[in-house]
Design an enzyme around this catalytic site. Structure first.
Site, mmCIF file in Angstrom:
data_model
loop_
_atom_site.group_PDB
_atom_site.id
_atom_site.type_symbol
_atom_site.label_atom_id
_atom_site.label_comp_id
_atom_site.label_asym_id
_atom_site.label_seq_id
_atom_site.Cartn_x
_atom_site.Cartn_y
_atom_site.Cartn_z
ATOM 1 C CB CYS A 1 -0.886 -0.033 1.233
ATOM 2 S SG CYS A 1 -1.902 1.426 1.424
ATOM 3 C CG ASP B 1 -2.635 25.462 7.442
ATOM 4 O OD1 ASP B 1 -1.772 24.701 6.970
ATOM 5 O OD2 ASP B 1 -3.608 25.052 8.100
ATOM 6 C CD GLU C 1 -9.676 27.651 1.033
ATOM 7 O OE1 GLU C 1 -8.789 27.505 1.881
ATOM 8 O OE2 GLU C 1 -9.743 26.969 -0.004
ATOM 9 C CB CYS D 1 1.451 2.837 6.460
ATOM 10 S SG CYS D 1 -0.074 3.300 7.251
ATOM 11 C CB CYS E 1 1.230 19.515 5.465
ATOM 12 S SG CYS E 1 0.798 20.221 3.900
HETATM 13 N N1 SAH Z 1 -6.107 26.444 7.690
HETATM 14 C C1 SAH Z 1 -7.079 25.484 7.263
HETATM 15 C C2 SAH Z 1 -6.825 24.902 5.864
HETATM 16 C C3 SAH Z 1 -5.432 24.451 5.556
HETATM 17 S S1 SAH Z 1 -5.260 23.473 4.100
HETATM 18 C C4 SAH Z 1 -7.221 24.388 8.281
HETATM 19 O O1 SAH Z 1 -6.413 24.282 9.196
HETATM 20 O O2 SAH Z 1 -8.175 23.621 8.187
HETATM 21 C C5 SAH Z 1 -4.830 24.596 2.876
HETATM 22 C C6 SAH Z 1 -5.993 25.346 2.292
HETATM 23 O O3 SAH Z 1 -5.473 26.250 1.320
HETATM 24 C C7 SAH Z 1 -7.022 24.501 1.568
HETATM 25 O O4 SAH Z 1 -8.294 24.825 2.064
HETATM 26 C C8 SAH Z 1 -6.897 24.930 0.096
HETATM 27 O O5 SAH Z 1 -8.133 24.923 -0.584
HETATM 28 C C9 SAH Z 1 -6.369 26.323 0.228
HETATM 29 N N2 SAH Z 1 -5.589 26.859 -0.882
HETATM 30 C C10 SAH Z 1 -4.791 26.189 -1.740
HETATM 31 N N3 SAH Z 1 -4.140 27.057 -2.542
HETATM 32 C C11 SAH Z 1 -4.524 28.296 -2.184
HETATM 33 C C12 SAH Z 1 -4.188 29.608 -2.634
HETATM 34 N N4 SAH Z 1 -3.318 29.789 -3.613
HETATM 35 N N5 SAH Z 1 -4.760 30.665 -2.011
HETATM 36 C C13 SAH Z 1 -5.643 30.477 -1.001
HETATM 37 N N6 SAH Z 1 -6.007 29.262 -0.548
HETATM 38 C C14 SAH Z 1 -5.456 28.182 -1.117
#
Ligand code: SAH
Length: 495
Positions: free
Chosen positions: A79, A420, A349, A82, A447
């Protein structure tokens, strides 16, 4: 000595690679050995030879490492999910801590002294199994033509039939088997990637670990599902053994279709058709209620997310007076947690449904000091900054020209910017604008520590100093790790 494909060699594993593979040498020749654990002595079969290094896989473990554990899942080697399940959880955490550190050193250009000064120990999970609240299972056929669902084998699109993933919610098995039975009984076909024929592509299941609410969404190569009432009936008939953490029964509250007729690797299409229930599930995180629709991002490990957001709040150091931007805000989880402790929060977002969820979430939680903007962070933020620079927002008291020490903080010169982003990190244009807006503090949740390190370098060059770094493990059994950092404006170039 010259090696070639299929040679069997004995290797002592001394290090761990980026994808979790063991690294060792045979007669000075470096081998990356899939499924070997650091400390193992293995017999490995060479799968690919390059001039200075090669790839291999374990044929036999000769002397097991003291870090080797019995894997929970019998499919873990095939898989793609993991990569390091055979490594003890304690050693996984050491590996992740080192991974973050090495990226900060090599890519970020920070000194070892600096990193040791600011880096805190990684936050691990209490129970590194069954932690994921979301999974997308591909549907297809095995060699005999039987309908199956499970996971893709590493780096391929071959499906391994497994409805009982050790990382997923325990109820997934019952749901998947119910969907497969419905498909068999009603002659509903699975999608075949090679021909583009067939209907069901993926099954998305998302569970509110707190609320007990469960969403089932079938991704289909079409717009309708035959005998959908049969599917609804059998899904609703499932009796789940356990409860959500709120004490409420687990129950399916949303059944939908996602239309994806494109010949693409992207799992979800844009069009959602509700079959039964609500178009979203609700869950509680950090004492706030969130609505989550199928296309919105929601952190997959809610327990660790609460710890992560706790750190985000600590690093943002809010006392009720601050102006905060939350870029890449998803459904507004961080924005709303911060709004309770700040004067005003602005979220950005790109996904429409996520922004709709974010606004709804603000309303449901009766939080009024937050505003959400839909669009790319790298477009929304610069456009906003430039517009204000031309004085168009002057009447709102947002004009530029207050970039002096002790200036009063406003929307354009916030106290804190939180970002984020997805794995690819922040766009340059976004980082550039952040530097122009010059917040006191930047909190970066990431991440992928490699792109994080790359972006931190840019922010350092722009006058920020790294003050805190901490890993939060959201993804036990895998090589992935979440990191949170805080930077402070210090006005000089420094690492
Ligand atoms: N802070 C949130 C989401 C983090 S994930 C939490 O903790 O739940 C990253 C997010 O960025 C996702 O929702 C994705 O749709 C958004 N995203 C991706 N590229 C982006 C961009 N260029 N500008 C704004 N948002 C974006």
């Amino acid at each position: 000595m010259e090696y070639k494909k299929n040679d069997i060699v004995t290797v002592t594993i001394e290090d761990i690679g980026n994808d979790g593979e063991g690294i060792g040498k045979s007669d000075g020749y470096t081998l990356f050995v899939k499924d070997a654990v650091i400390g193992d002595v293995v017999e490995a079969r060479i799968t690919k030879c390059k001039k200075n290094y090669g790839y291999a896989r374990v044929e036999k473990v000769v002397t097991p490492s003291s870090f080797r554990v019995e894997p929970k899942c019998s499919f873990h080697r095939q898989c793609g999910g993991c990569q390091i399940q055979a490594m003890s959880y304690a050693r996984q955490l050491v590996y992740k801590q080192d991974k973050i550190r090495n990226n900060l050193l090599r890519i970020g250009g920070f000194t070892a002294e600096k990193i040791d000064e600011v880096m805190e120990p990684i936050v691990g999970m209490e129970e590194p199994w069954h932690y994921r609240n979301k999974a997308q299972f591909p549907v297809g056929y095995d060699r005999e033509g039987n309908l199956i669902t499970g996971f893709y084998a590493g780096r391929t699109h071959d499906i391994i039939a497994n409805t009982d993933c050790a990382l997923g919610a325990p109820e997934n098995k019952q749901i998947l088997e119910t969907v497969l039975s419905y498909m068999r009984e009603n002659h509903v076909t699975a999608y075949r990637e090679n021909t583009g024929e067939g209907l069901v592509r993926h099954i998305l299941i998302r569970s509110g670990f707190w609320s007990g609410e469960i969403m089932v969404c079938l991704v289909v190569n079409g717009t309708k599902l035959p005998a959908s009432e049969k599917l609804i009936e059998s899904l609703l008939a499932i009796a789940f053994a356990d409860k959500g953490e709120s004490g409420q029964e687990k129950r399916i509250t949303s059944i939908s279709l996602n239309v994806n007729t494109e010949n693409t690797n992207v799992i979800m299409g844009q069009d959602i058709r509700l079959l039964w229930g609500k178009g979203y599930i609700q869950d509680t995180l950090c004492g706030l209620t969130f609505s989550i629709s199928p296309l919105s991002f929601y952190q997959v490990n809610p327990k660790q997310t609460e710890k992560l957001y706790g750190l985000a709040l600590e690093y943002a150091d809010l006392n009720g007076k601050e102006i905060v931007w939350d870029l890449y805000c998803g459904i507004g989880t961080i924005s709303l947690c911060m709004a309770k402790k700040a004067r005003q929060v602005y979220g950005v977002e790109v996904v429409t449904q996520a922004i709709e969820d974010a606004r709804e979430n603000a309303r449901v939680n009766q939080i009024e000091n937050v505003e959400f903007y839909e669009g790319n962070a790298e477009e929304v933020l610069p456009a906003f900054y430039e517009k204000a620079g031309q004085g168009e927002l002057a009447e709102e008291g947002l004009a530029l020209g207050k970039q002096t020490e002790g200036r009063s903080r406003d929307k354009l010169h916030p106290d804190v910017i939180v970002v984020d982003p997805p794995r690819k990190g922040c766009d340059e244009k976004c980082l550039e604008t952040m530097l122009k807006m010059r917040p006191e503090r930047i909190v970066y949740v990431s991440c992928d520590s490699a792109t994080l390190a790359r972006d931190l370098k840019v922010l350092c060059e722009g006058g920020y100093e790294l003050r805190k770094v901490r890993g939060v493990d959201q993804f036990g059994g895998t090589v992935h790790v979440e990191v949170i950092i805080m930077m402070q404006y210090c006005g000089k170039e420094k690492n």
